[in-house]
Design a protein around this motif. Structure first.
Motif, PDB file in Angstrom:
ATOM      1  N   THR A 199       0.825  -1.208   0.000  1.00  0.00           N
ATOM      2  CA  THR A 199       0.000   0.000   0.000  1.00  0.00           C
ATOM      3  C   THR A 199       0.858   1.255   0.000  1.00  0.00           C
ATOM      4  OG1 THR A 199      -1.718  -1.187   1.229  1.00  0.00           O
ATOM      5  CG2 THR A 199      -1.859   1.211   1.196  1.00  0.00           C
ATOM      6  N   SER A 200       1.949   1.235   0.751  1.00  0.00           N
ATOM      7  CA  SER A 200       2.823   2.408   0.849  1.00  0.00           C
ATOM      8  C   SER A 200       3.411   2.790  -0.499  1.00  0.00           C
ATOM      9  CB  SER A 200       3.939   2.145   1.857  1.00  0.00           C
ATOM     10  OG  SER A 200       3.423   1.901   3.145  1.00  0.00           O
ATOM     11  N   LEU A 201       3.705   1.789  -1.321  1.00  0.00           N
ATOM     12  CA  LEU A 201       4.311   2.065  -2.624  1.00  0.00           C
ATOM     13  C   LEU A 201       3.412   2.924  -3.499  1.00  0.00           C
ATOM     14  CD1 LEU A 201       5.818  -1.450  -3.477  1.00  0.00           C
ATOM     15  CD2 LEU A 201       7.042   0.603  -2.709  1.00  0.00           C
TER      16      LEU A 201
ATOM     17  N   GLY B  32       0.605  10.082  -4.017  1.00  0.00           N
ATOM     18  CA  GLY B  32      -0.413  11.119  -4.127  1.00  0.00           C
ATOM     19  C   GLY B  32      -1.587  10.724  -5.005  1.00  0.00           C
ATOM     20  N   ILE B  33      -2.515  11.662  -5.175  1.00  0.00           N
ATOM     21  CA  ILE B  33      -3.778  11.398  -5.863  1.00  0.00           C
ATOM     22  C   ILE B  33      -3.596  11.044  -7.327  1.00  0.00           C
ATOM     23  CG2 ILE B  33      -4.096  13.873  -6.279  1.00  0.00           C
ATOM     24  CD1 ILE B  33      -6.794  11.130  -5.960  1.00  0.00           C
TER      25      ILE B  33
ATOM     26  N   PHE C 109      -5.851   1.952  -1.453  1.00  0.00           N
ATOM     27  CA  PHE C 109      -5.210   3.096  -2.087  1.00  0.00           C
ATOM     28  C   PHE C 109      -6.089   4.345  -1.979  1.00  0.00           C
ATOM     29  CE2 PHE C 109      -3.328  -0.201  -5.229  1.00  0.00           C
ATOM     30  CZ  PHE C 109      -2.450  -0.625  -4.257  1.00  0.00           C
ATOM     31  N   SER C 110      -7.366   4.204  -2.289  1.00  0.00           N
ATOM     32  CA  SER C 110      -8.253   5.364  -2.361  1.00  0.00           C
ATOM     33  C   SER C 110      -8.591   5.932  -0.993  1.00  0.00           C
ATOM     34  CB  SER C 110      -9.547   4.990  -3.093  1.00  0.00           C
ATOM     35  OG  SER C 110      -9.284   4.615  -4.426  1.00  0.00           O
ATOM     36  N   TYR C 111      -8.777   5.060   0.000  1.00  0.00           N
ATOM     37  CA  TYR C 111      -9.158   5.552   1.315  1.00  0.00           C
ATOM     38  C   TYR C 111      -8.090   6.459   1.913  1.00  0.00           C
ATOM     39  CZ  TYR C 111     -13.451   2.885   2.137  1.00  0.00           C
ATOM     40  OH  TYR C 111     -14.734   2.418   2.103  1.00  0.00           O
ATOM     41  N   SER C 112      -6.845   6.215   1.570  1.00  0.00           N
ATOM     42  CA  SER C 112      -5.778   7.049   2.118  1.00  0.00           C
ATOM     43  C   SER C 112      -5.932   8.496   1.661  1.00  0.00           C
ATOM     44  CB  SER C 112      -4.413   6.522   1.686  1.00  0.00           C
ATOM     45  OG  SER C 112      -4.213   6.703   0.294  1.00  0.00           O
ATOM     46  N   TYR C 113      -6.399   8.679   0.450  1.00  0.00           N
ATOM     47  CA  TYR C 113      -6.588  10.034  -0.080  1.00  0.00           C
ATOM     48  C   TYR C 113      -7.636  10.785   0.732  1.00  0.00           C
ATOM     49  CZ  TYR C 113      -7.920  13.757  -3.309  1.00  0.00           C
ATOM     50  OH  TYR C 113      -8.215  14.981  -3.860  1.00  0.00           O
TER      51      TYR C 113
ATOM     52  N   ASN D 184      -0.541   9.510   6.328  1.00  0.00           N
ATOM     53  CA  ASN D 184      -0.333   8.217   5.657  1.00  0.00           C
ATOM     54  C   ASN D 184       0.473   7.240   6.514  1.00  0.00           C
ATOM     55  OD1 ASN D 184      -1.807   8.509   3.299  1.00  0.00           O
ATOM     56  ND2 ASN D 184      -0.143   9.554   2.225  1.00  0.00           N
ATOM     57  N   TYR D 185       1.343   7.758   7.368  1.00  0.00           N
ATOM     58  CA  TYR D 185       2.091   6.870   8.261  1.00  0.00           C
ATOM     59  C   TYR D 185       1.144   6.235   9.280  1.00  0.00           C
ATOM     60  CZ  TYR D 185       6.250   9.100   6.317  1.00  0.00           C
ATOM     61  OH  TYR D 185       7.225   9.555   5.458  1.00  0.00           O
TER      62      TYR D 185
END
Length: 461
Positions: free
Chosen positions: A204-206, A211-212, A374-378, A397-398
């Motif tokens: 996920t971090s990669l 960014g968006i 991926f999307s939820y992090s945004y 994000n961390y």
């Protein structure tokens, strides 16, 4: 841990009471009738916008209409469609599916209004970058005196958009469908869950630290293929159980208004269960999609609203329906002892030939879960940016990736309760602001379609 789980369940059940049901469902019906069913009358135009017919690279924003919808769907067409539907049927019976349909139908109108407002009242973060979402709609549309409502949404959004449900269910399906049948992870499940969680953190971090634009690019590539693969697999199950399909629909309709065997026979309770799972699935009225569509490259709010309304149709009326029917026609909802993704895996495993069903589902789950991750992090970074400033948003994000590990090792009951409760909190500012500003959307829609009509007449002339 048990005390925390009980607290979260009590919080979630209280939040999803009658007032919130009236706000979400009642608000959706209001949007539908107030607009004169306008969103539904322009489905063809919405598809043309989605195809890029009206794209202008010079418009403000970060991603195009297709990437905005794909990224929003990457979050909504996810584990809620695979395991969320199974959870709903396990706790509320087949009739829950009918109320998910109703919620999705009115949710299309809700998304039209909320996502139109996301463009109409785009604000700017502390770096001066244009941003959209309910918190900006509240501040820019209702005024600074309403800022506490915007802060309330952002705080709830920090926790409501955590990846713990996706991590929990992905871990479960990998352990129970892939590892355990092959004699792996049969002992010490905590250790294996932790290992899977750490692996998810790395992958996920990669993506999310790009960014968006990276999220939108990845989602645009993965979402169409994942929906197609899943639909083909479920349609095969429908074909092999074609005789049971009419009875399945009859059971759904009957159970929706009787609910004799579940939830104490309370129809009101089954409606709430359907609304909760539909909200978790398509997020109409919750506000997350508004944040994604608020990043679209357009200066026409109505266009983005039309594109956004396609989300509940694809997500709930198509994908969730297919999942529900697969579980019902195979009889899995009555025979499986599993809950969540395990129940869906049982339906796939018993129906697809050569024992590949469970593994096909694993592939779907991997794609569904990762695009959601991926999307939820945004969404979370936008909420964090609003609260603490854009220059600090990357710190979220961390925290986000660390909670993946918590989701991997926690119980599904605690995970669902936390997310459900926070979704309920997010819905309050989203729906209140949309209802108060709905006349603005209606006027903008009239103006937009008038201009489109004049443009077509000029072209013909």
């Amino acid at each position: 841990m048990e005390a925390l789980e009980n607290f979260l369940v009590a919080f979630s059940d209280t939040a999803w009471g009658l007032p919130l049901l009236l706000l979400l469902m009642g608000g959706g019906f209001y949007f539908m009738f107030y607009s004169g069913f306008l969103p539904f009358r322009y489905l063809g135009h919405a598809i043309n916008v989605l195809r890029g017919k009206y794209d202008d690279p010079n418009d403000p924003g970060d991603i195009n209409h297709f990437e905005a919808l794909s990224s929003a769907l990457a979050a909504t067409v996810g584990m809620g469609n695979i395991s969320g539907v199974a959870v709903a049927i396990a706790t509320g019976g087949p009739g829950v599916l009918f109320w998910m349909w109703v919620s999705a139908f009115v949710g299309m109108a809700t998304k039209f209004f909320t996502c139109s407002l996301a463009i109409m009242y785009r604000g700017r973060d502390t770096n001066g970058h244009p941003e959209g979402g309910p918190m900006y709609v509240v501040v820019e549309g209702l005024g600074k005196k309403w800022k506490p409502l915007a802060v309330f949404f952002a705080v709830a959004g920090l926790f409501g958009t955590l990846p713990i449900f996706q991590a929990n269910q992905l871990t479960q399906v990998l352990r129970e469908v892939v590892l355990m049948p092959n004699g792996i992870a049969t002992e010490d499940p905590f250790f294996w869950n932790l290992g899977i969680g750490i692996t998810l953190v790395v992958i996920t971090s990669l993506v999310i630290f790009g960014g968006i634009k990276r999220i939108g690019h990845v989602a645009g590539k993965m979402v169409p293929s994942m929906v197609l693969l899943y639909m083909v697999a479920v349609l095969y199950i429908m074909f092999t159980h074609v005789d049971a399909v009419p009875d399945a629909f009859a059971l759904i309709l009957k159970d929706a208004f009787s609910a004799n065997a579940v939830l104490g026979g309370a129809v009101g309770a089954i409606i709430i269960a359907g609304a909760r799972r539909a909200a978790f699935s398509n997020e109409a009225g919750i506000g997350t999609a508004s944040m994604m569509h608020g990043a679209a490259k357009t200066d026409e709010p109505i266009r983005e609203g039309l594109v956004a309304m396609l989300g509940p149709f694809i997500d709930t009326l198509v994908v969730c329906t297919l999942t529900g029917l697969a579980i019902i026609v195979t009889g899995t909802w009555q025979t499986s002892e599993g809950n969540g993704v395990t129940m869906t895996a049982t339906a796939f495993g018993s129906s697809l030939p050569g024992g590949i069903g469970s593994y096909v589902l694993v592939i779907c789950v991997l794609i569904f879960a990762f695009t959601s991750l991926f999307s939820y992090s945004y969404y979370g970074t936008k909420c964090f940016s609003f609260l603490f400033g854009a220059k600090y948003k990357h710190y979220y994000n961390y925290f986000y990736v660390c909670t993946i590990i918590f989701g991997a090792v926690a119980s599904i009951t605690a995970v669902i309760a936390l997310i459900d409760g926070m979704y309920a909190m997010m819905a309050i500012p989203t729906m209140i602001s949309a209802l108060l500003l709905s006349p603005k959307v209606k006027r903008a829609a009239r103006d937009y379609f008038k201009r489109m009509k004049e443009f077509r007449e000029e072209v013909k002339a």
